[in-house]
Enzyme design. Structure first.
Site, PDB file in Angstrom:
ATOM      1  N   TYR A  57      -3.028  73.114 -39.733  1.00 35.87           N
ATOM      2  CA  TYR A  57      -2.736  71.929 -40.549  1.00 35.87           C
ATOM      3  C   TYR A  57      -2.325  72.321 -41.973  1.00 35.87           C
ATOM      4  O   TYR A  57      -2.908  73.228 -42.581  1.00 35.87           O
ATOM      5  CB  TYR A  57      -3.936  70.991 -40.600  1.00 35.87           C
ATOM      6  CG  TYR A  57      -4.185  70.229 -39.311  1.00 35.87           C
ATOM      7  CD1 TYR A  57      -3.198  70.118 -38.326  1.00 35.87           C
ATOM      8  CD2 TYR A  57      -5.410  69.611 -39.070  1.00 35.87           C
ATOM      9  CE1 TYR A  57      -3.424  69.414 -37.158  1.00 35.87           C
ATOM     10  CE2 TYR A  57      -5.643  68.897 -37.894  1.00 35.87           C
ATOM     11  CZ  TYR A  57      -4.651  68.807 -36.949  1.00 35.87           C
ATOM     12  OH  TYR A  57      -4.870  68.112 -35.779  1.00 35.87           O
ATOM     13  N   SER A 162      -7.760  70.258 -26.111  1.00 29.61           N
ATOM     14  CA  SER A 162      -6.964  69.171 -26.683  1.00 29.61           C
ATOM     15  C   SER A 162      -5.650  69.080 -25.914  1.00 29.61           C
ATOM     16  O   SER A 162      -5.026  70.109 -25.622  1.00 29.61           O
ATOM     17  CB  SER A 162      -6.690  69.451 -28.164  1.00 29.61           C
ATOM     18  OG  SER A 162      -5.969  68.393 -28.770  1.00 29.61           O
ATOM     19  N   ASN A 163      -5.285  67.872 -25.554  1.00 25.02           N
ATOM     20  CA  ASN A 163      -4.030  67.592 -24.856  1.00 25.02           C
ATOM     21  C   ASN A 163      -3.980  68.172 -23.438  1.00 25.02           C
ATOM     22  O   ASN A 163      -2.906  68.431 -22.904  1.00 25.02           O
ATOM     23  CB  ASN A 163      -2.832  68.120 -25.672  1.00 25.02           C
ATOM     24  CG  ASN A 163      -2.781  67.535 -27.061  1.00 25.02           C
ATOM     25  OD1 ASN A 163      -2.618  66.330 -27.229  1.00 25.02           O
ATOM     26  ND2 ASN A 163      -2.952  68.371 -28.078  1.00 25.02           N
ATOM     27  N   TRP A 213      -6.328  61.237 -30.903  1.00 22.80           N
ATOM     28  CA  TRP A 213      -5.501  61.455 -32.089  1.00 22.80           C
ATOM     29  C   TRP A 213      -4.362  60.438 -32.127  1.00 22.80           C
ATOM     30  O   TRP A 213      -3.985  59.875 -31.116  1.00 22.80           O
ATOM     31  CB  TRP A 213      -4.983  62.886 -32.167  1.00 22.80           C
ATOM     32  CG  TRP A 213      -4.095  63.435 -31.098  1.00 22.80           C
ATOM     33  CD1 TRP A 213      -4.475  64.128 -29.996  1.00 22.80           C
ATOM     34  CD2 TRP A 213      -2.651  63.404 -31.061  1.00 22.80           C
ATOM     35  NE1 TRP A 213      -3.388  64.516 -29.255  1.00 22.80           N
ATOM     36  CE2 TRP A 213      -2.253  64.091 -29.888  1.00 22.80           C
ATOM     37  CE3 TRP A 213      -1.673  62.867 -31.896  1.00 22.80           C
ATOM     38  CZ2 TRP A 213      -0.906  64.242 -29.538  1.00 22.80           C
ATOM     39  CZ3 TRP A 213      -0.336  63.012 -31.550  1.00 22.80           C
ATOM     40  CH2 TRP A 213       0.026  63.698 -30.394  1.00 22.80           C
ATOM     41  N   SER A 214      -3.845  60.201 -33.325  1.00 28.78           N
ATOM     42  CA  SER A 214      -2.816  59.180 -33.571  1.00 28.78           C
ATOM     43  C   SER A 214      -3.222  57.819 -32.996  1.00 28.78           C
ATOM     44  O   SER A 214      -2.436  57.166 -32.308  1.00 28.78           O
ATOM     45  CB  SER A 214      -1.468  59.619 -32.995  1.00 28.78           C
ATOM     46  OG  SER A 214      -0.397  58.882 -33.547  1.00 28.78           O
ATOM     47  N   LEU A 216      -3.436  55.017 -34.320  1.00 28.36           N
ATOM     48  CA  LEU A 216      -2.646  53.909 -34.868  1.00 28.36           C
ATOM     49  C   LEU A 216      -1.152  54.149 -34.668  1.00 28.36           C
ATOM     50  O   LEU A 216      -0.314  53.574 -35.365  1.00 28.36           O
ATOM     51  CB  LEU A 216      -2.961  53.722 -36.356  1.00 28.36           C
ATOM     52  CG  LEU A 216      -4.430  53.402 -36.671  1.00 28.36           C
ATOM     53  CD1 LEU A 216      -4.641  53.273 -38.171  1.00 28.36           C
ATOM     54  CD2 LEU A 216      -4.878  52.133 -35.951  1.00 28.36           C
ATOM     55  N   GLY A 217      -0.832  55.002 -33.705  1.00 27.92           N
ATOM     56  CA  GLY A 217       0.570  55.235 -33.356  1.00 27.92           C
ATOM     57  C   GLY A 217       1.383  55.864 -34.460  1.00 27.92           C
ATOM     58  O   GLY A 217       2.593  55.628 -34.546  1.00 27.92           O
ATOM     59  N   LEU A 221       2.612  51.145 -35.413  1.00 27.63           N
ATOM     60  CA  LEU A 221       2.002  49.853 -35.104  1.00 27.63           C
ATOM     61  C   LEU A 221       2.348  48.787 -36.135  1.00 27.63           C
ATOM     62  O   LEU A 221       2.367  47.599 -35.818  1.00 27.63           O
ATOM     63  CB  LEU A 221       0.464  50.001 -35.064  1.00 27.63           C
ATOM     64  CG  LEU A 221      -0.161  50.477 -33.763  1.00 27.63           C
ATOM     65  CD1 LEU A 221      -1.650  50.659 -33.952  1.00 27.63           C
ATOM     66  CD2 LEU A 221       0.110  49.482 -32.646  1.00 27.63           C
TER      67      LEU A 221
END
Length: 303
Positions: A57, A162-163, A213-214, A216-217, A221
């Site tokens: 990050y 993750s993912n 994760w994400s 709120l898009g 949104l």
């Protein structure tokens, strides 16, 4: 006020809402130590105690910034849970030896990444280490060995992924003698694939609370031009109905109602917005309102 939940019956207890620190290196204002501390204080006041990181990050800068903040505020360490991720190798000034973006799931890299994260964060352990992305070259037995060792050494309390798809999750778990405590996935009212592809079913079967994760898009949104105007209007109307005056809080409440008990990761660096979004935990979303959101997001009623 965010409630608390165990990620897994043998895993750590986290706050139901998680704060993602990934944006703190985006500007001089948000990267100032005092600003980071203010946001963390706001999170704690709202019951959000879990902080999500990844080694990459901010171009590999975020963990070190957060570590500087912790060094200036040692009182915070015992009040928070730290999550970090490893396995993605980015190109750029911080890693000039990387010729191409790639994944590295070797035991050596996982160990080195976690030990670097501990130094950057200025802590002696974290609460959860996640493998950031599925790697086609991942040797499950090799990875299982290093994850078990890092837990045994006390460098991380728990491990996860993750993912990952259900089959990728199952493969790695089959080689481990300790549980994978989490799967951090993309999940929101604008990305509902995990509702249908078996990911959330698998989490519920295994008793694992997924991290979202994400949630709120990525801001889509609330963008009528780039997003779904009908969904924006619906969430805004429901925000009034539930007296939270935040469509984002409604979108998070929609996730919180899922029986797999996901933990949404909010990424705002604005303390006022963090406080508003934290009200999602107060909302008891009506069943038909939940399905109305799903229908409006997908553009069609359920079959």
């Amino acid at each position: 006020m965010s409630s608390r939940i165990k990620l897994h019956r043998d895993g750590p207890e986290f706050s139901r809402l998680v704060w993602g620190a990934f944006r703190i290196a985006d500007s001089r204002e948000t990267s100032e130590i005092a600003s980071i501390a203010r946001t963390v204080d706001t999170c704690l006041d709202a019951g959000i105690t879990t902080i999500d990181h990844a080694d990459i990050y901010g171009g590999y800068r975020v963990e070190a910034l957060f570590g500087e903040m912790l060094a200036s505020r040692p009182d915070l360490r015992n009040r928070i849970e730290l999550v970090t991720k490893c396995g993605i190798a980015l190109t750029g000034p911080a890693r000039p030896e990387h010729r191409v973006k790639h994944y590295n799931s070797s035991a050596e890299h996982i160990r080195r990444s976690l030990e670097t994260s501990l130094r950057n964060l200025k802590v002696d352990h974290i609460d959860l280490l996640l493998l950031h992305r599925p790697d086609p070259l991942l040797d499950a037995a090799e990875v299982a060995g290093v994850l078990e060792a890092l837990v045994a050494e006390g460098k991380t309390r728990a491990v996860g992924v993750s993912n990952y798809t259900p089959s990728q999750f199952a493969l790695l778990q089959s080689k481990l003698n300790i549980p994978l405590a989490a799967n951090q996935i993309e999940l929101s009212v604008t990305h509902t694939a995990p509702l249908d592809d078996g990911t959330l079913d698998d989490c519920q079967r295994l008793g694992i609370a997924p991290m979202a994760w994400s949630p709120l898009g990525g801001g889509r949104l609330f963008d009528k031009e780039k997003g779904n105007p009908a969904l924006v209007d619906l969430l805004t109307g429901l925000a009034g109905k539930y007296d939270v005056h935040s469509p984002g809080a409604i979108a998070l409440a929609w996730l919180l109602r899922l029986p797999s008990k996901p933990l949404p990761i909010i990424g705002s660096t604005d303390p006022k917005r963090v406080k508003t979004l934290a009200r999602a935990g107060e909302i008891d979303l009506d069943l038909q309102d939940w399905f109305q959101i799903l229908e409006t997001a997908s553009g069609q009623p359920v079959p």
